[in-house]
Design a protein around this motif. Structure first.
Motif, PDB file in Angstrom:
ATOM      1  N   SER A  26       0.836  -1.195   0.000  1.00 18.48           N
ATOM      2  CA  SER A  26       0.000   0.000   0.000  1.00 18.48           C
ATOM      3  C   SER A  26       0.877   1.254   0.000  1.00 18.48           C
ATOM      4  O   SER A  26       0.639   2.191  -0.781  1.00 18.48           O
ATOM      5  CB  SER A  26      -0.934  -0.007   1.215  1.00 18.48           C
ATOM      6  N   TRP A  30       1.225   4.351  -2.747  1.00 14.77           N
ATOM      7  CA  TRP A  30       1.219   5.784  -2.423  1.00 14.77           C
ATOM      8  C   TRP A  30       2.446   6.462  -3.025  1.00 14.77           C
ATOM      9  O   TRP A  30       2.350   7.502  -3.671  1.00 14.77           O
ATOM     10  CB  TRP A  30       1.193   5.952  -0.910  1.00 14.77           C
ATOM     11  N   ARG A  37      -3.275   0.787  -6.296  1.00 13.29           N
ATOM     12  CA  ARG A  37      -2.373  -0.063  -5.502  1.00 13.29           C
ATOM     13  C   ARG A  37      -2.398   0.362  -4.034  1.00 13.29           C
ATOM     14  O   ARG A  37      -2.393  -0.481  -3.146  1.00 13.29           O
ATOM     15  CB  ARG A  37      -0.963   0.007  -6.065  1.00 13.29           C
ATOM     16  N   PHE A  38      -2.417   1.669  -3.781  1.00 16.92           N
ATOM     17  CA  PHE A  38      -2.505   2.160  -2.412  1.00 16.92           C
ATOM     18  C   PHE A  38      -3.762   1.620  -1.729  1.00 16.92           C
ATOM     19  O   PHE A  38      -3.731   1.200  -0.577  1.00 16.92           O
ATOM     20  CB  PHE A  38      -2.509   3.692  -2.395  1.00 16.92           C
ATOM     21  N   VAL A  41      -5.415  -2.697  -0.348  1.00 23.44           N
ATOM     22  CA  VAL A  41      -5.505  -3.310   0.982  1.00 23.44           C
ATOM     23  C   VAL A  41      -6.882  -3.092   1.625  1.00 23.44           C
ATOM     24  O   VAL A  41      -7.240  -3.772   2.569  1.00 23.44           O
ATOM     25  CB  VAL A  41      -4.366  -2.777   1.892  1.00 23.44           C
ATOM     26  N   TYR A  42      -7.677  -2.172   1.105  1.00 21.72           N
ATOM     27  CA  TYR A  42      -8.996  -1.861   1.674  1.00 21.72           C
ATOM     28  C   TYR A  42     -10.070  -2.778   1.104  1.00 21.72           C
ATOM     29  O   TYR A  42     -10.099  -3.057  -0.091  1.00 21.72           O
ATOM     30  CB  TYR A  42      -9.399  -0.415   1.370  1.00 21.72           C
ATOM     31  N   ARG A 125      -7.736  -7.659   4.411  1.00 22.72           N
ATOM     32  CA  ARG A 125      -8.236  -6.375   3.923  1.00 22.72           C
ATOM     33  C   ARG A 125      -8.625  -5.488   5.101  1.00 22.72           C
ATOM     34  O   ARG A 125      -9.162  -5.966   6.098  1.00 22.72           O
ATOM     35  CB  ARG A 125      -9.478  -6.565   3.046  1.00 22.72           C
TER      36      ARG A 125
END
Length: 132
Positions: A26, A30, A37-38, A41-42, A125
């Motif tokens: 992540s 950024w 890509r950042f 993870v969400y 996630r």
């Protein structure tokens, strides 16, 4: 010996190692200006806590961050995380406390984040993010 090495190589990563890898990826998103890509993870239904209220859903979180991403970089600086503590919340959830730091922008910024991760489809996630 070869069988043992193969078994160790195939052993699943710990939640901590998997979450740390996801956080590193992540931050790399950024730092390279890659919003997708950042945010990878969400979870799609993640909730982000702000000083003004809740931001619900990955799409709304993306909208919140979009202005910072331009020209293959992030205008706010380079992001890094320092994992401070973690705690399992059952077999499929994990709590992470970390310090985030942005460097190379107008000024160095740092703060704390509390993240709840849920294992979904073999990946960890973020389902809740409270960062300050």
């Amino acid at each position: 010996m070869i069988i043992l090495a193969a078994m160790l190589a195939a052993a699943p990563a710990t939640p901590q190692a998997s979450i740390a890898a996801a956080m590193t990826a992540s931050a790399e998103g950024w730092n390279t200006g890659d919003l997708d890509r950042f945010l990878a993870v969400y979870a799609d239904d993640a909730v982000y806590v702000t000083g003004k209220g809740l931001v619900r859903g990955k799409a709304a979180i993306a909208d919140r961050y979009r202005a910072s991403f331009a020209n293959g970089a992030n205008i706010r600086g380079r992001l890094s995380f320092r994992m401070l503590a973690d705690r399992p919340l059952g077999a499929t959830r994990h709590l992470l406390f970390a310090r985030w730091t942005l460097t190379g922008g107008r000024e160095t910024e740092t703060g704390m984040t509390t993240l709840i991760f849920e294992r979904r489809g073999g990946n960890w996630r973020i389902i809740a993010d409270h960062s300050s």
